[in-house]
Scaffold this motif. Structure first.
Motif: not given
Length: 191
Positions: A9, A20-23, A25-26, A76, A78-79, A110
């Motif tokens: 990562c 993407d926004r999920q990546a 946030a991770q 997002s 999550a972010e 957000h």
């Protein structure tokens, strides 16, 4: 996430591989882990104390939040939650306020976008050269109450608060006429 996955990562972050926004946030979660432990891929090659946030950590967050794969999308939830987690994890700060500025801007970006309000691109909105007041909503009209309640819940009971974020939320909900000392009781948080 395993150490190998975390290293992958971090490699992706450095090569603008956040798609993407999920990546994103991770990846912010990996920064949080590094802040908590003082170890890991984001602390590699430098002295980093646990529960400390420095200029390099703030720079990681900025790079993640403005990666090419997410730059055209609003921040997002999550972010924003990951930014709240980093804020809470960092008991010590040595970043000259860069993280606090980025944190407030990301959360407001957000909140505004989730309310259907127009927001500038992340590159503009999250830039240290852009004043948050130049684009953030300044009144309650159009701001989703559920989003404001979510922000208040995130801030409630936290030991680390963000004065800029508190002031903007207070302004949006019409509590700006209250003295700053009254805000902790309004939001049930401590300054």
């Amino acid at each position: 996430m395993s150490t190998a996955a975390a290293a992958d990562c971090v490699g992706a972050i450095e090569t603008a591989g956040i798609v993407d926004r999920q990546a994103a946030a991770q990846a912010l979660g990996i920064v949080r882990d590094g802040v908590i432990t003082g170890e890991g891929p984001t602390a590699r090659g430098r002295i980093h104390f646990s529960r400390a946030l420095d200029a390099d950590d703030a720079a990681w967050c900025a790079r993640i939040l403005t990666a090419a794969g997410v730059e055209s999308q609003p921040v997002s939830r999550a972010e924003a939650e990951a930014m709240f987690a980093i804020n809470e994890a960092a008991a010590e700060r040595s970043d000259d306020g860069r993280f606090d500025d980025l944190f407030a801007k990301a959360v407001v970006h957000h909140a505004a976008s989730a309310s259907g309000l127009p927001v500038p691109s992340r590159a503009v909105a999250l830039s240290p050269d852009t004043a948050i007041e130049s684009w953030a909503p300044t009144r309650a009209a159009g701001v989703n109450i559920e989003v404001l309640e979510w922000i208040a819940a995130q801030m409630r009971g936290k030991r680390v608060s963000n004065r800029t974020l508190m002031t903007l939320v207070a302004t949006i909900v019409g509590a700006a006429t209250l003295p700053m000392a009254s805000l902790p009781s309004v939001f049930d948080i401590g300054l």
